[in-house]
Design a protein around this motif. Sequence first.
Motif, mmCIF file in Angstrom:
data_model
loop_
_atom_site.group_PDB
_atom_site.id
_atom_site.type_symbol
_atom_site.label_atom_id
_atom_site.label_comp_id
_atom_site.label_asym_id
_atom_site.label_seq_id
_atom_site.Cartn_x
_atom_site.Cartn_y
_atom_site.Cartn_z
ATOM 1 N N PRO A 13 -15.563 2.368 -20.517
ATOM 2 C CA PRO A 13 -15.204 1.530 -19.532
ATOM 3 C C PRO A 13 -15.368 0.197 -19.707
ATOM 4 C CG PRO A 13 -16.768 3.530 -18.788
ATOM 5 C CD PRO A 13 -16.841 3.439 -20.090
ATOM 6 N N GLY A 14 -14.390 -0.679 -19.333
ATOM 7 C CA GLY A 14 -14.229 -2.218 -19.540
ATOM 8 C C GLY A 14 -13.907 -2.528 -20.939
ATOM 9 N N ARG A 15 -13.864 -1.670 -21.825
ATOM 10 C CA ARG A 15 -13.487 -1.871 -23.255
ATOM 11 C C ARG A 15 -12.033 -1.224 -23.633
ATOM 12 N NH1 ARG A 15 -18.043 -4.028 -25.586
ATOM 13 N NH2 ARG A 15 -19.788 -2.957 -25.143
ATOM 14 N N ILE A 16 -12.074 -0.086 -23.314
ATOM 15 C CA ILE A 16 -10.519 0.698 -23.466
ATOM 16 C C ILE A 16 -10.214 1.297 -22.062
ATOM 17 C CG2 ILE A 16 -9.463 2.667 -24.657
ATOM 18 C CD1 ILE A 16 -11.787 2.807 -26.582
ATOM 19 N N ASN A 17 -9.217 0.480 -21.650
ATOM 20 C CA ASN A 17 -8.891 0.474 -20.074
ATOM 21 C C ASN A 17 -7.677 1.370 -19.816
ATOM 22 O OD1 ASN A 17 -11.311 -0.435 -19.110
ATOM 23 N ND2 ASN A 17 -10.571 -2.566 -19.654
ATOM 24 N N GLY A 18 -7.013 2.111 -20.753
ATOM 25 C CA GLY A 18 -5.809 2.846 -20.269
ATOM 26 C C GLY A 18 -5.308 3.588 -21.494
ATOM 27 N N VAL A 19 -4.250 4.433 -21.102
ATOM 28 C CA VAL A 19 -3.786 5.294 -22.428
ATOM 29 C C VAL A 19 -3.050 4.355 -23.399
ATOM 30 C CG1 VAL A 19 -2.167 7.135 -22.765
ATOM 31 C CG2 VAL A 19 -3.725 7.226 -20.678
ATOM 32 N N ASP A 20 -2.135 3.403 -22.663
ATOM 33 C CA ASP A 20 -1.470 2.838 -23.722
ATOM 34 C C ASP A 20 -2.357 1.873 -24.484
ATOM 35 O OD1 ASP A 20 0.723 3.431 -22.340
ATOM 36 O OD2 ASP A 20 1.014 1.540 -21.280
ATOM 37 N N GLU A 21 -3.581 1.349 -24.316
ATOM 38 C CA GLU A 21 -4.557 0.509 -24.902
ATOM 39 C C GLU A 21 -5.183 1.547 -26.005
ATOM 40 O OE1 GLU A 21 -8.489 -2.133 -24.330
ATOM 41 O OE2 GLU A 21 -6.996 -1.794 -22.614
#
Length: 347
Positions: free
Chosen positions: A320-328
Motif C-alpha cells: 500500500p502506497g507503493r503499488i497502488n493499482g492494477v495498471d501500475e
Amino acid sequence: MSSRPLHVEPEPVDDVLGWLDGRVSADFDPATGCGWQVSFARTTDGGAVLSLVAAHAIADGAALLDAVVRADGGTPAPVPARGGALSTAVDDVADGLQQLKAAVSWAINRPRGKRTPSPAKAAPEAPEGWRIPHVVVECDSAEIAKSAAERGGSVNSLFVAALARIAATAGCADGLVPAALPVSGRETVDVRANSTRIAIAGLDRSVLDEQDLAEVKAECKRAYQRLAANSSASQPLALVQMLPDAVVRRLPPPPAATVLASSLGRVPGELCGAPVRSVSATAHYPGAEPAEVATIGDGVTGWLSDSGSRTTISVCGLAPGRINGVDELRELVTSELASWGLAVRPW
C-alpha cells in the motif's frame, strides 16, 4: 469438508481476471465445514473458465492442483484408512497432542526478529479505496527456459529474481531482498490439507541488478538447506492458521520477507477432454484493508505454473502506497519480464 453449490455464471464474461477475483470469498469457514467452491462461466470469445477457490487453512496450491487432476481422472485421493470410533478418537487426540507439541517447539525455537524488513524509505500513505492489485501474464515456456539458462539459472530462479527486482523497483527493499520460498512437506500417501513450510533466501541487490541467476539459484538452494536443518523453526502454515488469534499475537513474529515466490510446476494441459489454454493460481486476501496488508510484508507475492507451451505468472502487490493499482503493477511486471527478453501477454 463440504463446499458451496456449484456457481454457474448466467452471462458470458469478458473480463476473465476480474471475474476470477470476484469469485474469491471472505466467508469460507472451515470450522463450520464450508471450505471450497467451484464456479464456471462462458467467455465472450467462445471459451470457458473454471474457478476453484478454497480456504488456505485446508489446502495449499499443490493440494488444489492435485484435486483438479484427480477429479479429471476420477481418481480419489489416497486417504489413510481409519479404524473404529475408539481408534479414531485415540488417533485424533494423539494427533492433537503432536500438533500442540509442534506449535510449542516452533514458538520456542523460532528466530526472533522484526516483522518486516527495513525498507529503503517510509511507504507513502495508500490512496483512499486501495485494494490489493492483481495481474496475470503469460509467456512462452521455451523462451523463459532459454533466458534462464543463458544467465546460469532455472525458470524458478528467474521467477524469484524477477519478483525481487519488481519489489526493489517499487521501493519495498534496499540492499538485501528477503524472499519466501514455499516448500511442500506433504507425504505422497496423504495429499490432504496444507503442508507448506517457508524457506527464506536473502537476495543481494547487486546480484539482482546483474541478473546473476547462478548466484540466485545457489542462495535458494542454501535457503532450502537451512530449512531442512532447522525444521522446527518453520511449522506448516496451516498449523499457525488454526491457532487462536490470542495465541498467535503472543508468538514471535515470522521471518521477514519482501517477496513470496511460489512455483507450482506443471499443470494439466487437458481437462474433461478439452484443452486447457491457461492456468493461474493465486493466494488472495479478501477484504484486507491497507493497514492489515502492510503487516504482511510490504512487497509482492507471485505464483508460477507451466501448462506446456505457456508459463503463467500471477502477481499481487502487497505494498500500500507503493503499488497502488492494477495498471501500475502490470507495468512493473511487464517491464521487468521484458528486461529478461520475454514477450508477455497480460490477461
